[in-house]
Design a protein around this motif. Sequence first.
Motif, mmCIF file in Angstrom:
data_model
loop_
_atom_site.group_PDB
_atom_site.id
_atom_site.type_symbol
_atom_site.label_atom_id
_atom_site.label_comp_id
_atom_site.label_asym_id
_atom_site.label_seq_id
_atom_site.Cartn_x
_atom_site.Cartn_y
_atom_site.Cartn_z
ATOM 1 N N LEU A 158 24.432 66.032 50.609
ATOM 2 C CA LEU A 158 25.344 67.154 50.417
ATOM 3 C C LEU A 158 26.365 66.769 49.359
ATOM 4 O O LEU A 158 26.795 65.612 49.283
ATOM 5 C CB LEU A 158 26.075 67.503 51.717
ATOM 6 N N THR A 203 30.880 76.091 46.302
ATOM 7 C CA THR A 203 31.377 74.719 46.207
ATOM 8 C C THR A 203 30.502 73.688 46.903
ATOM 9 O O THR A 203 30.743 72.488 46.750
ATOM 10 C CB THR A 203 32.795 74.632 46.821
ATOM 11 N N LEU A 204 29.502 74.117 47.679
ATOM 12 C CA LEU A 204 28.704 73.185 48.466
ATOM 13 C C LEU A 204 27.242 73.257 48.078
ATOM 14 O O LEU A 204 26.637 74.334 48.087
ATOM 15 C CB LEU A 204 28.847 73.485 49.967
ATOM 16 N N GLN A 263 35.517 65.776 44.560
ATOM 17 C CA GLN A 263 34.201 65.874 45.173
ATOM 18 C C GLN A 263 34.136 65.056 46.454
ATOM 19 O O GLN A 263 34.800 64.021 46.581
ATOM 20 C CB GLN A 263 33.112 65.380 44.206
ATOM 21 N N TYR A 277 30.860 63.751 49.175
ATOM 22 C CA TYR A 277 29.402 63.699 49.232
ATOM 23 C C TYR A 277 28.945 62.868 50.417
ATOM 24 O O TYR A 277 29.698 62.068 50.987
ATOM 25 C CB TYR A 277 28.829 63.118 47.934
ATOM 26 N N THR A 284 26.919 77.619 48.798
ATOM 27 C CA THR A 284 28.166 78.344 48.551
ATOM 28 C C THR A 284 28.605 77.990 47.136
ATOM 29 O O THR A 284 27.965 77.200 46.443
ATOM 30 C CB THR A 284 29.273 77.966 49.561
ATOM 31 N N TRP A 328 30.039 68.446 47.785
ATOM 32 C CA TRP A 328 31.067 69.482 47.731
ATOM 33 C C TRP A 328 31.983 69.209 46.552
ATOM 34 O O TRP A 328 32.362 68.066 46.294
ATOM 35 C CB TRP A 328 31.893 69.474 49.018
#
Length: 695
Positions: free
Chosen positions: A449, A404-405, A458, A460, A402, A451
Amino acid sequence: MRFSTCAAPAALLLAVFGVAAPAFAQTAPTGPAVDLGEVIVTGARNPEDPPVVAEARRRLSRTPGAVAVVSAESLESRFAPNMSDVLRDVPGVYAQKKWGGDARISIRGSGIGNANHLRGLFVSQDGIPFNEADGFGDVQMVDPLLARYTEVYKGGNALRFGGALLGGAINLVTPNGRSSGETASLRADFGSWETGRLHAEVGGVCGDWDGFLGVTGATAEGWRQNSDGQQQYVTANIGRAFGEDREARLIVQGAYIHQQIPGSLTLAQALTTPVMAAAANVANDYQRDYASVRTTLSTRWRLSSDLLFEGAVYGTWKDLHHPIFQVIDQQSRNYGAFGRLDWEGRLFGLRADAFGGAWYRVGDLDAQQFVNVRGSSGARTAKARQNAKALDVFAEGRLFVTDTLAVVAGGAWGRAERDYQSFALPGVASTFNLTTGKDYEWFAPRLGLLWEGPSGAQAYANVTRSIEPPNFGSLSPTVGGFAPVEAQEAWTYEAGLRGRTARFSWDVAVYRAELDKELLNFVVNPALGIPAATFNAGATVHQGIEAGLDWRFAQNWLGGAWRLRQTWTFSDFFFENDKAYGDNDLPLVPPHVYRAELRYDHPAGWFVAPSVEWTPSDSWVDYMNTMKAPGYTVVNLGLGYRIDRRSQIYVDARNLLDERYVSNFSAVTDARTVSTAVFWPGEGVSAFVGLRLSY
């Protein structure tokens, strides 16, 4: 920074080596530095950062894990002679001085059993390791004043350097003529125990060429007896640009360290007569004389708008004369090369980036031992050769599923070789002829991951495998070959949050590392300084919390700006159903370490910054959990004044209450049955004054 005259590249070479230094011209003043030493990395830019530091933070913010950046500006108004001072504000890094420039540095419990030197942590400058090829190393060869900034990659977040170590990596970046920030500067520091340090540097740009030269000389009698020391460092960095984001660079560094060693004490001695030296250290003049030369030829080359190559070849030489229980006499040579590609673009129509590369290291070491005759070499008692090779192939990529991810995946394949040869010496019954070796291979995957919100905040999470093959010291060769010590393995699970607003910067990480065959050490004979023995534990766990918070508040109260910086590290390390130690806690690293600094900056150019370092809990000394080192509270005070745009002065006062405490110690098996002269006292009350001039 520019030359006032720029006739030819040869002029730059002369200037860099001090022949034509006056040819550097002063640039227009840019105003006083306002960086207060923030180490937190987020997706939002810190407006106080110089461009080169801001770019480093931006690059590290792509990591789905805990990282930090310490800028050179943060060291300008305090005394930071060694790495423990540089890393003091980085949460999760346990860095405590022992003596001189020697410090115990551990990230997430890496190498906690080592009584001396480094293990489980990659320390480098410009990616060129201070570690030997087998992973053994120390930080006494590091001069913090010859680093533009320092990067900290905790745990599995150091994949960019090809490593798969539990502790991760610390990388210092050398200034160059384009990034140094000033045409020239001079710094003088003086203080307690006849401490003195002078540092000078000059840098500039001439067309496509740039150059930087920095030198440091330091001396100190030391707080404790038998702790005199001196250090000299020099770095020359010459670069040539071949267009935008294309350059080649030659870096040459030299260092010489002479340091007496006061030795460890019993707990009672450390708390009541801490300035005394261990009797054996005085009688046999324990010390370390260490010389080193490092040469690097590197390049950064933009291949296309979305592809960048970085690589280097290097060679290092070290000579060690080290009178302890015997005189250790070693010469080592290390060579290596690495190449890394960074790519940014789109994959399957989605935003993506990746890096990948390879790293090769080879080292050989000639080791001899002699009878210690009050610091001089007597009869030879041992002779051996150690050869190590290491190869890492690594890659990591991010795919933004996405806006943001991002999903992050990567890994490292590695191979390490250990070859050893010892020689029988006439008349020395303890020596023998032996040729042996051992190889290790592994694959360490990584998945995570990341974000990132619109503000740059952020979140993570990641899981990473780490592998640490034993070094020669851990393998302890005997007539029967290497000791049966195996590689340490671990899976680390990590999650965290970081971000920045106008008033707050925060960085919080939680982690749990599940280890198998952890490499642990215990001191064999602390009174004589005989090196520690290594063993593989069964299952162990390292888990904890790393938290940092900067709060900028009351910006106009009493006419100035206020900032409260806090770091807290919680460490919970323990055995898990061990045959010998059950579920006991692992020794050495304190359960809690808290540090806070309150700083007030006045518009007239002066500041005051009281701080406290607090270890509220006692720390276990032995694996049987029968003895503890007490916690402590140390109060410090920093003061400074910017006289004008070119000059500033500071005072760094430490341990104002003259607290008697233990800074760190070595582990033993059972404090009830073995010697416990393993404690290193923390330094008493002291003060240092510095003056810095820049042009």
